[in-house]
Design a protein around this motif. Structure first.
Motif, PDB file in Angstrom:
ATOM      1  N   ASN A 115       0.848  -1.176   0.000  1.00  0.00           N
ATOM      2  CA  ASN A 115       0.000   0.000   0.000  1.00  0.00           C
ATOM      3  C   ASN A 115       0.889   1.233   0.000  1.00  0.00           C
ATOM      4  OD1 ASN A 115      -3.106  -0.476   0.302  1.00  0.00           O
ATOM      5  ND2 ASN A 115      -2.195  -2.062   1.588  1.00  0.00           N
ATOM      6  N   ASN A 116       0.335   2.366   0.387  1.00  0.00           N
ATOM      7  CA  ASN A 116       1.106   3.618   0.441  1.00  0.00           C
ATOM      8  C   ASN A 116       1.156   4.171   1.864  1.00  0.00           C
ATOM      9  OD1 ASN A 116       1.647   3.749  -2.390  1.00  0.00           O
ATOM     10  ND2 ASN A 116      -0.449   4.445  -2.720  1.00  0.00           N
ATOM     11  N   PHE A 117       1.124   3.296   2.857  1.00  0.00           N
ATOM     12  CA  PHE A 117       1.195   3.762   4.232  1.00  0.00           C
ATOM     13  C   PHE A 117       2.557   4.398   4.503  1.00  0.00           C
ATOM     14  CE2 PHE A 117      -2.047   0.359   4.760  1.00  0.00           C
ATOM     15  CZ  PHE A 117      -3.074   1.155   5.250  1.00  0.00           C
ATOM     16  N   LYS A 118       2.545   5.454   5.283  1.00  0.00           N
ATOM     17  CA  LYS A 118       3.779   6.154   5.638  1.00  0.00           C
ATOM     18  C   LYS A 118       3.807   6.380   7.144  1.00  0.00           C
ATOM     19  CE  LYS A 118       1.687  10.665   4.700  1.00  0.00           C
ATOM     20  NZ  LYS A 118       1.790  11.926   3.936  1.00  0.00           N
ATOM     21  N   GLY A 119       4.824   7.104   7.607  1.00  0.00           N
ATOM     22  CA  GLY A 119       4.950   7.324   9.039  1.00  0.00           C
ATOM     23  C   GLY A 119       5.563   6.123   9.723  1.00  0.00           C
ATOM     24  N   VAL A 120       5.365   6.004  11.011  1.00  0.00           N
ATOM     25  CA  VAL A 120       6.023   4.978  11.816  1.00  0.00           C
ATOM     26  C   VAL A 120       5.073   3.823  12.115  1.00  0.00           C
ATOM     27  CG1 VAL A 120       7.514   6.711  12.868  1.00  0.00           C
ATOM     28  CG2 VAL A 120       5.390   6.072  14.023  1.00  0.00           C
ATOM     29  N   ILE A 121       5.661   2.715  12.530  1.00  0.00           N
ATOM     30  CA  ILE A 121       4.867   1.581  13.015  1.00  0.00           C
ATOM     31  C   ILE A 121       4.411   1.910  14.431  1.00  0.00           C
ATOM     32  CG2 ILE A 121       4.891  -0.865  13.595  1.00  0.00           C
ATOM     33  CD1 ILE A 121       7.144  -1.214  11.562  1.00  0.00           C
ATOM     34  N   PRO A 122       3.113   1.930  14.686  1.00  0.00           N
ATOM     35  CA  PRO A 122       2.636   2.315  16.025  1.00  0.00           C
ATOM     36  C   PRO A 122       3.137   1.360  17.110  1.00  0.00           C
ATOM     37  CG  PRO A 122       0.821   2.274  14.440  1.00  0.00           C
ATOM     38  CD  PRO A 122       1.996   1.633  13.768  1.00  0.00           C
ATOM     39  N   ILE A 133       6.916   3.089   5.060  1.00  0.00           N
ATOM     40  CA  ILE A 133       7.012   3.229   6.510  1.00  0.00           C
ATOM     41  C   ILE A 133       8.440   3.596   6.899  1.00  0.00           C
ATOM     42  CG2 ILE A 133       6.612   2.081   8.703  1.00  0.00           C
ATOM     43  CD1 ILE A 133       4.814   0.100   7.156  1.00  0.00           C
ATOM     44  N   SER A 134       8.564   4.548   7.811  1.00  0.00           N
ATOM     45  CA  SER A 134       9.877   5.015   8.256  1.00  0.00           C
ATOM     46  C   SER A 134       9.981   4.892   9.778  1.00  0.00           C
ATOM     47  CB  SER A 134      10.100   6.464   7.805  1.00  0.00           C
ATOM     48  OG  SER A 134       9.068   7.298   8.300  1.00  0.00           O
ATOM     49  N   GLY A 135      11.061   5.442  10.328  1.00  0.00           N
ATOM     50  CA  GLY A 135      11.263   5.346  11.765  1.00  0.00           C
ATOM     51  C   GLY A 135      11.838   4.000  12.157  1.00  0.00           C
ATOM     52  N   SER A 136      11.857   3.733  13.429  1.00  0.00           N
ATOM     53  CA  SER A 136      12.466   2.506  13.937  1.00  0.00           C
ATOM     54  C   SER A 136      11.415   1.415  14.150  1.00  0.00           C
ATOM     55  CB  SER A 136      13.196   2.787  15.254  1.00  0.00           C
ATOM     56  OG  SER A 136      12.291   3.312  16.215  1.00  0.00           O
ATOM     57  N   ILE A 137      11.897   0.196  14.293  1.00  0.00           N
ATOM     58  CA  ILE A 137      11.016  -0.936  14.593  1.00  0.00           C
ATOM     59  C   ILE A 137      10.701  -0.899  16.081  1.00  0.00           C
ATOM     60  CG2 ILE A 137      10.809  -3.443  14.615  1.00  0.00           C
ATOM     61  CD1 ILE A 137      12.860  -3.492  12.324  1.00  0.00           C
ATOM     62  N   LEU A 160       8.472  -6.958   7.308  1.00  0.00           N
ATOM     63  CA  LEU A 160       8.587  -5.494   7.266  1.00  0.00           C
ATOM     64  C   LEU A 160       9.469  -5.039   6.113  1.00  0.00           C
ATOM     65  CD1 LEU A 160       9.150  -4.724  11.081  1.00  0.00           C
ATOM     66  CD2 LEU A 160       6.983  -4.905   9.838  1.00  0.00           C
ATOM     67  N   SER A 161       9.725  -5.898   5.145  1.00  0.00           N
ATOM     68  CA  SER A 161      10.687  -5.591   4.083  1.00  0.00           C
ATOM     69  C   SER A 161      10.179  -4.519   3.128  1.00  0.00           C
ATOM     70  CB  SER A 161      11.006  -6.865   3.298  1.00  0.00           C
ATOM     71  OG  SER A 161       9.826  -7.411   2.729  1.00  0.00           O
ATOM     72  N   TYR A 162      11.115  -3.954   2.393  1.00  0.00           N
ATOM     73  CA  TYR A 162      10.837  -2.942   1.366  1.00  0.00           C
ATOM     74  C   TYR A 162      10.059  -1.748   1.937  1.00  0.00           C
ATOM     75  CZ  TYR A 162      12.580  -6.293  -2.021  1.00  0.00           C
ATOM     76  OH  TYR A 162      13.375  -7.166  -2.702  1.00  0.00           O
ATOM     77  N   ASN A 163      10.635  -1.188   3.000  1.00  0.00           N
ATOM     78  CA  ASN A 163      10.154   0.065   3.562  1.00  0.00           C
ATOM     79  C   ASN A 163      11.338   1.008   3.723  1.00  0.00           C
ATOM     80  OD1 ASN A 163       7.131   0.053   4.286  1.00  0.00           O
ATOM     81  ND2 ASN A 163       7.779  -1.964   5.004  1.00  0.00           N
ATOM     82  N   MET A 164      11.224   1.980   4.588  1.00  0.00           N
ATOM     83  CA  MET A 164      12.317   2.925   4.840  1.00  0.00           C
ATOM     84  C   MET A 164      12.656   2.959   6.326  1.00  0.00           C
ATOM     85  SD  MET A 164      11.248   6.010   2.215  1.00  0.00           S
ATOM     86  CE  MET A 164       9.577   6.157   2.848  1.00  0.00           C
ATOM     87  N   LEU A 165      12.581   1.812   6.965  1.00  0.00           N
ATOM     88  CA  LEU A 165      12.847   1.714   8.386  1.00  0.00           C
ATOM     89  C   LEU A 165      14.322   1.978   8.672  1.00  0.00           C
ATOM     90  CD1 LEU A 165      10.702  -1.462   9.042  1.00  0.00           C
ATOM     91  CD2 LEU A 165      10.164   0.861   9.806  1.00  0.00           C
ATOM     92  N   SER A 166      14.582   2.627   9.792  1.00  0.00           N
ATOM     93  CA  SER A 166      15.949   2.984  10.156  1.00  0.00           C
ATOM     94  C   SER A 166      16.186   2.650  11.628  1.00  0.00           C
ATOM     95  CB  SER A 166      16.205   4.473   9.883  1.00  0.00           C
ATOM     96  OG  SER A 166      15.284   5.271  10.616  1.00  0.00           O
ATOM     97  N   GLY A 167      17.391   2.972  12.086  1.00  0.00           N
ATOM     98  CA  GLY A 167      17.732   2.662  13.473  1.00  0.00           C
ATOM     99  C   GLY A 167      18.189   1.227  13.622  1.00  0.00           C
ATOM    100  N   SER A 168      18.301   0.787  14.849  1.00  0.00           N
ATOM    101  CA  SER A 168      18.823  -0.546  15.133  1.00  0.00           C
ATOM    102  C   SER A 168      17.693  -1.561  15.268  1.00  0.00           C
ATOM    103  CB  SER A 168      19.658  -0.523  16.416  1.00  0.00           C
ATOM    104  OG  SER A 168      18.873  -0.044  17.508  1.00  0.00           O
ATOM    105  N   ILE A 169      18.065  -2.820  15.197  1.00  0.00           N
ATOM    106  CA  ILE A 169      17.105  -3.906  15.359  1.00  0.00           C
ATOM    107  C   ILE A 169      16.881  -4.135  16.843  1.00  0.00           C
ATOM    108  CG2 ILE A 169      16.682  -6.362  14.976  1.00  0.00           C
ATOM    109  CD1 ILE A 169      18.405  -6.168  12.479  1.00  0.00           C
ATOM    110  N   PRO A 170      15.621  -4.123  17.297  1.00  0.00           N
ATOM    111  CA  PRO A 170      15.374  -4.390  18.724  1.00  0.00           C
ATOM    112  C   PRO A 170      15.399  -5.881  19.009  1.00  0.00           C
ATOM    113  CG  PRO A 170      13.293  -4.015  17.615  1.00  0.00           C
ATOM    114  CD  PRO A 170      14.376  -3.851  16.565  1.00  0.00           C
ATOM    115  N   SER A 171      15.550  -6.240  20.246  1.00  0.00           N
ATOM    116  CA  SER A 171      15.413  -7.632  20.660  1.00  0.00           C
ATOM    117  C   SER A 171      14.521  -7.665  21.885  1.00  0.00           C
ATOM    118  CB  SER A 171      16.778  -8.263  20.972  1.00  0.00           C
ATOM    119  OG  SER A 171      17.383  -7.600  22.057  1.00  0.00           O
ATOM    120  N   GLY A 172      13.785  -8.740  22.018  1.00  0.00           N
ATOM    121  CA  GLY A 172      12.845  -8.844  23.132  1.00  0.00           C
ATOM    122  C   GLY A 172      13.410  -9.651  24.276  1.00  0.00           C
TER     123      GLY A 172
END
Length: 317
Positions: free
Chosen positions: A138-145, A164-168, A183-195
């Motif tokens: 789709n054309n969603f933008k902004g961050v993952i809530p 989609i941009s911002g961090s995961i 979450l592939s083929y977006n514009m996500l940045s920052g580091s990968i989180p771990s749980g």
């Protein structure tokens, strides 16, 4: 008599919501809604509509692949018994109406392969019965809530091919039921989180083709014992392959290519006996390719091209 009247009103509520959707469709190439959705026939007999056997309310709406063009009306939020909403592979556009947050029984939601835009709404996190959320292509933008982490029953989170941009958000790794995350083929940045919690159900992570940077967390794979597929290629990741990765004994696919990773390929790679595909090319790896690669009897493809490996070529027998 009052009970009958109440049932009639609720059925008419569902009918009204669906007719509003029909009115918001500006192109129906197969004339499915035009010829089939009519107030002169029972709602539960309409194409793509399913009703519950007991209460005769609309429980599922599946309009996948009809080529429909239009927007979603707020009236859809009145389908209070809806558990499945699939309008995949159409040409709907605009924003998702906030009234959809009223669909508290919703378990399966797919808006994949449309033209929806705006930000992914945070109210999705209030649909706590959701098992599958498909918003891909789709054309969603902004961050993952961050609120998506409240979906404690979610199994599939599929957001690939948006803007989609911002961090995961780290909250996603608190969902113990999660099986696949795309979450592939977006514009996500920052580091990968771990749980910090065991994610026994998680089998696939696809964060490829973004702008993620930094090191892969050292403890990322301590809590993923059943991971089968890992896609982190085409990012800006650096550092070494974390030792915790070799705890993932079920791993079949490892894709780290097109990053800036360094160091050697640990000999423990030979302990991942289920591995079928290894893609680590286009990095800064160096040293010798460990002979333990030969222990991987299921290996189909091993690509370490355009790196700094040395030594002799080892052919698998």
């Amino acid at each position: 008599m009052p009970t009958f009247s109440m049932k009639l009103i609720t059925i008419l509520t569902d009918q009204s919501a669906l007719l509003a959707l029909k009115d918001h469709v500006i192109h129906d190439p197969e004339n499915v809604l035009t010829t089939n959705w009519s107030a002169s026939s029972p709602v539960c007999n309409w194409f793509g509509v399913s009703c519950g056997s007991r209460h005769r309310r609309v429980t599922a709406l599946d309009l996948t692949g009809l080529g429909l063009v239009g927007t979603l009306p707020p009236h859809l939020g009145n389908l209070s018994f809806l558990s499945l909403l699939y309008i995949t592979n159409n040409s709907f556009y605009g924003r998702l109406p906030a009234q959809l947050s009223n669909l508290h029984r919703l378990k399966y939601l797919s808006f994949g392969n449309n033209y929806f835009g705006g930000e992914i709404p945070s109210w999705l996190g209030s649909l706590i019965e959701l098992r599958r959320l498909f918003l891909y292509q789709n054309n969603f933008k902004g961050v993952i809530p961050f609120s998506l982490g409240y979906l404690s029953k979610l199994e599939f989170l599929t957001l690939f091919e948006n803007r989609i941009s911002g961090s995961i958000p780290s909250s996603i790794f608190n969902i113990s039921t999660l099986q696949n995350i795309y979450l592939s083929y977006n514009m996500l940045s920052g580091s990968i989180p771990s749980g910090p919690h065991e994610l026994l159900s998680l089998e696939l992570i696809d964060f490829s083709s973004n702008n993620l940077s930094g090191h892969i967390p050292k403890d990322m794979f301590d809590h993923l014992p059943n991971l089968k597929e890992l896609y982190l290629s085409v990012n800006l990741l650096s550092g070494r392959i974390p030792a915790s990765l070799f705890k993932c004994k079920e791993l079949q696919m490892l894709s780290l290519s097109y990053n800036q990773m360094e160091g050697s390929l640990p000999i423990e790679i030979g302990n991942l006996s289920m591995l079928q595909y290894i893609y680590i090319g286009r990095n800064h790896f160096e040293g010798k390719i460990p002979k333990q690669i030969g222990n991987l009897t299921l290996l189909v493809d091993f690509d370490c091209s355009y790196s700094n490996f040395t030594g002799e070529y080892i052919r698998k027998n």
